[in-house]
Design a protein around this motif. Structure first.
Motif, PDB file in Angstrom:
ATOM      1  N   VAL A 117       0.822  -1.185  -0.002  1.00 49.69           N
ATOM      2  CA  VAL A 117       0.080  -0.062   0.064  1.00 49.69           C
ATOM      3  C   VAL A 117       0.876   1.365   0.198  1.00 49.69           C
ATOM      4  CG1 VAL A 117      -1.638   1.198   1.112  1.00 49.69           C
ATOM      5  CG2 VAL A 117      -1.819  -1.202   1.032  1.00 49.69           C
ATOM      6  N   THR A 118       0.434   2.141  -0.987  1.00 52.51           N
ATOM      7  CA  THR A 118       1.084   3.501  -1.031  1.00 52.51           C
ATOM      8  C   THR A 118       0.056   4.581  -0.583  1.00 52.51           C
ATOM      9  OG1 THR A 118       2.659   2.852  -2.646  1.00 52.51           O
ATOM     10  CG2 THR A 118       2.416   5.136  -2.351  1.00 52.51           C
ATOM     11  N   LEU A 119       0.450   4.913   0.369  1.00 54.53           N
ATOM     12  CA  LEU A 119      -0.648   6.293   0.930  1.00 54.53           C
ATOM     13  C   LEU A 119      -0.266   7.470   0.360  1.00 54.53           C
ATOM     14  CD1 LEU A 119      -0.276   5.957   5.081  1.00 54.53           C
ATOM     15  CD2 LEU A 119      -2.328   5.958   3.693  1.00 54.53           C
ATOM     16  N   GLY A 120      -1.420   8.113  -0.125  1.00 54.41           N
ATOM     17  CA  GLY A 120      -1.396   9.463  -0.661  1.00 54.41           C
ATOM     18  C   GLY A 120      -1.652  10.449   0.235  1.00 54.41           C
ATOM     19  N   GLN A 121      -2.054  11.517   0.170  1.00 52.44           N
ATOM     20  CA  GLN A 121      -2.522  12.666   1.219  1.00 52.44           C
ATOM     21  C   GLN A 121      -3.813  12.004   2.139  1.00 52.44           C
ATOM     22  OE1 GLN A 121      -3.728  16.398  -0.112  1.00 52.44           O
ATOM     23  NE2 GLN A 121      -4.012  17.166   1.940  1.00 52.44           N
ATOM     24  N   TYR A 122      -3.611  11.933   3.435  1.00 52.60           N
ATOM     25  CA  TYR A 122      -4.616  11.776   4.260  1.00 52.60           C
ATOM     26  C   TYR A 122      -4.840  12.582   5.361  1.00 52.60           C
ATOM     27  CZ  TYR A 122      -1.022   9.907   7.208  1.00 52.60           C
ATOM     28  OH  TYR A 122       0.101   9.701   7.991  1.00 52.60           O
ATOM     29  N   LYS A 123      -3.898  13.446   5.482  1.00 52.92           N
ATOM     30  CA  LYS A 123      -4.395  14.597   6.435  1.00 52.92           C
ATOM     31  C   LYS A 123      -4.369  16.029   5.790  1.00 52.92           C
ATOM     32  CE  LYS A 123      -0.274  13.658   8.730  1.00 52.92           C
ATOM     33  NZ  LYS A 123       0.567  13.651  10.066  1.00 52.92           N
ATOM     34  N   GLY A 124      -5.099  16.742   6.372  1.00 51.95           N
ATOM     35  CA  GLY A 124      -5.247  17.992   5.821  1.00 51.95           C
ATOM     36  C   GLY A 124      -6.411  18.221   4.611  1.00 51.95           C
ATOM     37  N   LEU A 125      -7.033  16.878   4.349  1.00 53.97           N
ATOM     38  CA  LEU A 125      -8.152  17.119   3.341  1.00 53.97           C
ATOM     39  C   LEU A 125      -9.271  17.973   3.663  1.00 53.97           C
ATOM     40  CD1 LEU A 125      -8.066  13.252   2.704  1.00 53.97           C
ATOM     41  CD2 LEU A 125      -6.938  14.979   1.273  1.00 53.97           C
ATOM     42  N   GLU A 126      -9.861  18.296   2.375  1.00 50.71           N
ATOM     43  CA  GLU A 126     -10.782  19.375   2.626  1.00 50.71           C
ATOM     44  C   GLU A 126     -12.173  19.120   2.282  1.00 50.71           C
ATOM     45  OE1 GLU A 126     -11.331  23.837   0.785  1.00 50.71           O
ATOM     46  OE2 GLU A 126      -9.508  23.593   2.028  1.00 50.71           O
ATOM     47  N   ALA A 127     -13.248  19.369   2.763  1.00 49.74           N
ATOM     48  CA  ALA A 127     -14.461  18.914   2.227  1.00 49.74           C
ATOM     49  C   ALA A 127     -15.733  19.958   2.853  1.00 49.74           C
ATOM     50  CB  ALA A 127     -14.891  17.628   2.555  1.00 49.74           C
ATOM     51  N   GLU A 128     -16.642  20.034   2.098  1.00 44.17           N
ATOM     52  CA  GLU A 128     -17.940  20.988   2.620  1.00 44.17           C
ATOM     53  C   GLU A 128     -18.497  20.348   3.832  1.00 44.17           C
ATOM     54  OE1 GLU A 128     -19.911  22.155  -0.710  1.00 44.17           O
ATOM     55  OE2 GLU A 128     -18.737  23.837  -1.210  1.00 44.17           O
ATOM     56  N   GLU A 284     -22.013  15.782   9.563  1.00 47.41           N
ATOM     57  CA  GLU A 284     -20.593  15.636  10.123  1.00 47.41           C
ATOM     58  C   GLU A 284     -20.306  14.219   9.479  1.00 47.41           C
ATOM     59  OE1 GLU A 284     -17.054  15.347  11.808  1.00 47.41           O
ATOM     60  OE2 GLU A 284     -18.345  16.869  11.683  1.00 47.41           O
ATOM     61  N   ASN A 285     -21.056  13.355   9.205  1.00 47.24           N
ATOM     62  CA  ASN A 285     -20.947  11.775   8.948  1.00 47.24           C
ATOM     63  C   ASN A 285     -20.970  12.093   7.378  1.00 47.24           C
ATOM     64  OD1 ASN A 285     -21.022   8.935   9.219  1.00 47.24           O
ATOM     65  ND2 ASN A 285     -22.519   9.298   7.780  1.00 47.24           N
ATOM     66  N   SER A 423      -7.571  16.078  11.495  1.00 47.45           N
ATOM     67  CA  SER A 423      -6.652  17.087  10.544  1.00 47.45           C
ATOM     68  C   SER A 423      -7.684  17.807   9.374  1.00 47.45           C
ATOM     69  CB  SER A 423      -5.600  16.458  10.040  1.00 47.45           C
ATOM     70  OG  SER A 423      -5.901  15.337   9.149  1.00 47.45           O
ATOM     71  N   ALA A 424      -8.661  17.221   9.077  1.00 51.14           N
ATOM     72  CA  ALA A 424      -9.544  17.524   7.945  1.00 51.14           C
ATOM     73  C   ALA A 424     -10.000  19.089   8.303  1.00 51.14           C
ATOM     74  CB  ALA A 424     -10.607  16.719   7.669  1.00 51.14           C
ATOM     75  N   VAL A 425     -10.000  19.803   6.927  1.00 55.86           N
ATOM     76  CA  VAL A 425     -10.371  21.208   6.985  1.00 55.86           C
ATOM     77  C   VAL A 425     -12.073  21.292   6.350  1.00 55.86           C
ATOM     78  CG1 VAL A 425      -9.766  23.412   5.910  1.00 55.86           C
ATOM     79  CG2 VAL A 425      -8.021  21.646   6.510  1.00 55.86           C
ATOM     80  N   VAL A 426     -12.737  22.320   6.981  1.00 54.92           N
ATOM     81  CA  VAL A 426     -14.188  22.408   6.316  1.00 54.92           C
ATOM     82  C   VAL A 426     -14.055  23.427   5.401  1.00 54.92           C
ATOM     83  CG1 VAL A 426     -16.512  22.932   7.189  1.00 54.92           C
ATOM     84  CG2 VAL A 426     -15.197  21.473   8.815  1.00 54.92           C
ATOM     85  N   ALA A 427     -14.277  23.199   4.199  1.00 53.18           N
ATOM     86  CA  ALA A 427     -14.398  24.129   3.082  1.00 53.18           C
ATOM     87  C   ALA A 427     -15.543  24.979   3.588  1.00 53.18           C
ATOM     88  CB  ALA A 427     -14.650  23.523   1.766  1.00 53.18           C
ATOM     89  N   GLU A 428     -15.745  26.266   2.595  1.00 50.62           N
ATOM     90  CA  GLU A 428     -16.711  27.297   2.814  1.00 50.62           C
ATOM     91  C   GLU A 428     -17.990  26.397   2.804  1.00 50.62           C
ATOM     92  OE1 GLU A 428     -18.027  31.267   0.772  1.00 50.62           O
ATOM     93  OE2 GLU A 428     -16.173  30.371  -0.106  1.00 50.62           O
TER      94      GLU A 428
END
Length: 502
Positions: A117-128, A284-285, A423-428
Motif C-alpha cells: 500500500v502506498t499512502l497518498g494525502q490523508y491529512k489536511g483534506l478538505e470537504a464542505e 458530520e457523517n 486534521s480535515a479542513v471544513v471548506a466554505e
C-alpha cells in the motif's frame, strides 16, 4: 517442521514449502490407523482388532498416508506462515504434497499476500459541511406525526373516500386477463395519500363509497420486478369500510401524553434539540464520508480479488443474520439463492461497497504504520467505554467477547481514523438548508454508512426478486446499519490437501 523455499510470485501470491520430520509423520499415520481400526475387518481377526502391520500388508503401506497428510496440513501451514513472516489474506491452498523415501512429508502451500500500500494525502483534506438550520416547519412536522400516531380512528359512513382516510379494501390483480402472483389481498388497510402502493392506485380509491366495487387500471413502473415492470394491469377493488383519524388537541395535555414534559413548549424545545442534533450528526457523517473517499482515492494498492470477495460475503452474511440466517455451514452460493441475490445485484450494489470497505481497511492499517501509532491502557479503556455505550455492553463484556489483543488493534485503528478526521479542513459552508423533519438513524463510521446504503439497495432488489408486493411499488425505506463491533481482515482457514500422497 522446517520452512523451505519461500517464493513470491506475480499477482500478490507466494508459495512456500514445509517439511515434517519422520517422527511427526509416523505419529500422524498411527493416529489415522487408531481412528480407523474399529471399522476395519480382516479375515482371521475380529472387527477392529487387526494390527496395523497386517492392514498395511493387505492394503499397502500408504493406506493411512492421506489421512495423516490431512491431519498434519494445518499445523504445517501455521508453522510455515510463522517462520516466513508472510502477511496473507484469504484461505491458503496446497498445490503439492510429497512423501519421501525417508517418510517425511513436504507440503507446498500457495497463498495470497496482503497488498503493498502506498499512502497518498490523508491529512489536511478538505470537504464542505452542510450548515444546519432547524426551522419551525421541521418541528411542526414531528408534532403532526405524533398527533397522527395518537389519533382516534372514526368510522366514515356519510361520504366518499378522501385523501388521509384509511380504506379497508379487497383487491385482485390481473395481467392480460390472468391473475398474477402477489396481486391479491382481502381486508387490506390502505392509508390514502401514503404512496405505499404503485402510483395512481390510491388516487383511484378516492371518491369510492363503502361497498362500492371498481376496476382500477395501473401501469407498473419500469423499475418494478421483472415480470411486471412497465406492464398494464387491472385491479378489481372493493371498498369494505372507511375510517378517518381524529387528531388530539395540540395543548399541554397532549405533550404530557406523548412525552416526559409537562408543557407543549417544553416538548417542542426537546424536539427541536433532537432534530438539530440528528441533522448535525448527518452533516458530520457526510463530511467524514467525503474525507474518507478522498483519502481512499489517494491510496494506491493492487487489491487481490479474494479480499473483496471475502468482504462481500461478510456483508451478505451480516445482512442475512438480520433475518435469522446465521448458519455458517450454509454455502455462500446457497445463501445468495435463499436471499434472492443474483450476480447483477451483487456486482452493481454490494461489490462497490465491499471494494470501498477493503480500501478503507487498507488505508487505516497504513495510517497506523505511517504514524507509528501506539496505545496505552488508558486509550484502550476509553475506546471500550465508547464502544460499550454504542452497543450497550460493559468493557469487561467486550474484552471477554473479542479478546484484549483484538481490542488493542481496533483501538489503534480508531486513533488512526482520528488522525485523518481531526486534521480535515471544513471548506466554505454551503448556504443554510432547512432541516427535514424525517429522522435518520445514527451512524458510527463513514465507511459503514457507505456499505449500508449499498446493502439497502441490494435488500430492496432481493425482496422484489422473491415476491411481488401487494400492488406496491416494491421500494423499501432506506435503513442505515451501524456496526460498533470491530471487524477482522484475515480469517484463519485450515488448508485442505487436494493431491494424494505420492
Amino acid at each position: 517442521m522446517n520452512l523451505k523455499n519461500v517464493e513470491k510470485k506475480e499477482n500478490n501470491s507466494a508459495s512456500f514449502q514445509v517439511e515434517t520430520d519422520k517422527a511427526e509423520f509416523e505419529s500422524a499415520v498411527n493416529k489415522a490407523y487408531l481412528k480407523a481400526k474399529s471399522d476395519i475387518y480382516i479375515p482371521g481377526f475380529r472387527k477392529g482388532k487387526a494390527p496395523r502391520a497386517v492392514v498395511e500388508g493387505m492394503y499397502g503401506a500408504d493406506v493411512f498416508y492421506q489421512d495423516a497428510i490431512d491431519e498434519l496440513a494445518p499445523e504445517a501451514f501455521e508453522a510455515g506462515l510463522t517462520a516466513s513472516e508472510l502477511r496473507i489474506v484469504g484461505a491458503p491452498s496446497v498445490s503439492d504434497v510429497k512423501v519421501t523415501d525417508d517418510r517425511t512429508v513436504e507440503y507446498t502451500f500457495v497463498v495470497t499476500l496482503y497488498p503493498e500500500v502506498t499512502l497518498g494525502q490523508y491529512k489536511g483534506l478538505e470537504a464542505e459541511k452542510e450548515a444546519v438550520v432547524v426551522d419551525e416547519a421541521a418541528v411542526d412536522a414531528e408534532i403532526n406525526a405524533a398527533r397522527k400516531r395518537n389519533a382516534r380512528m372514526l368510522t366514515v359512513e356519510d361520504r366518499a373516500a378522501a385523501m388521509g382516510d384509511t380504506a379497508n379494501i379487497d383487491f385482485d390483480g390481473y395481467l392480460n386477463g390472468e391473475r398474477f402472483d402477489g396481486g391479491k389481498a382481502e381486508g387490506y388497510d390502505l392509508e390514502l395519500g401514503s404512496n405505499s402502493f404503485v402510483p395512481g392506485f390510491e388516487d383511484q380509491i378516492v371518491g369510492m363509497n363503502v361497498g362500492e366495487e371498481k376496476d382500477i387500471d395501473i401501469t407498473f413502473p419500469e423499475n418494478y420486478v421483472e415480470d411486471l415492470a412497465g406492464k398494464a394491469v387491472v385491479f378489481k377493488v372493493k371498498l369494505n369500510s372507511l375510517t378517518t383519524p381524529e387528531l388530539p388537541e395540540l395543548d399541554d395535555e397532549f405533550a404530557k401524553d406523548v412525552s416526559e414534559f409537562d408543557t407543549l413548549e417544553e416538548y417542542k424545545a426537546d424536539l427541536r434539540a433532537n432534530i438539530e442534533k440528528t441533522a448535525k450528526e448527518r452533516a458530520e457523517n457526510a463530511f467524514r464520508t467525503e474525507i474518507l473517499r478522498q483519502a481512499c482515492d489517494n491510496l494506491v494498492a493492487d487489491i487481490p480479488d479474494v479480499m473483496v470477495n471475502d468482504k462481500l460475503e461478510e456483508m451478505v452474511r451480516g445482512y442475512a443474520a438480520n433475518y435469522g440466517l446465521t448458519d455458517r455451514n450454509v454455502s455462500f452460493d446457497k445463501l445468495k439463492e435463499m436471499m434472492g441475490l443474483d450476480e447483477a445485484t451483487l456486482n452493481n450494489s454490494l461489490r462497490p461497497a465491499a471494494e470501498f470497505q477493503v480500501k478503507n481497511d487498507l488505508l487505516i492499517d497504513a495510517i497506523v504504520k505511517a504514524e507509528n501509532i501506539e496505545i496505552s491502557d488508558e486509550d484502550v479503556e476509553e475506546y471500550l467505554k465508547k464502544v460499550g455505550e454504542d452497543v450497550s455492553a460493559t468493557p469487561e463484556e467486550l474484552k471477554n467477547y473479542f479478546g484484549i489483543d483484538f481490542i488493542k488493534e481496533e483501538c489503534k485503528k480508531d486513533k488512526a481514523t482520528s488522525v485523518m478526521f481531526d486534521s480535515a479542513v471544513v471548506a466554505e459552508a454551503k448556504p443554510a438548508k432547512k432541516t427535514r423533519a424525517k429522522k435518520t438513524a445514527k451512524t458510527e463510521e463513514a465507511a459503514e454508512e457507505t456499505a449500508a446504503e449499498a446493502e439497502t439497495e441490494a435488500k430492496s432488489k432481493a425482496k422484489k426478486s422473491t415476491k411481488t408486493k401487494k400492488a406496491e411499488d416494491g421500494a423499501d425505506a432506506a435503513e442505515e446499519k451501524t456496526e460498533a463491533k470491530p471487524k477482522t481482515t484475515r480469517k484463519k482457514a485450515a488448508p485442505k490437501t487436494e493431491d494424494k500422497a505420492e
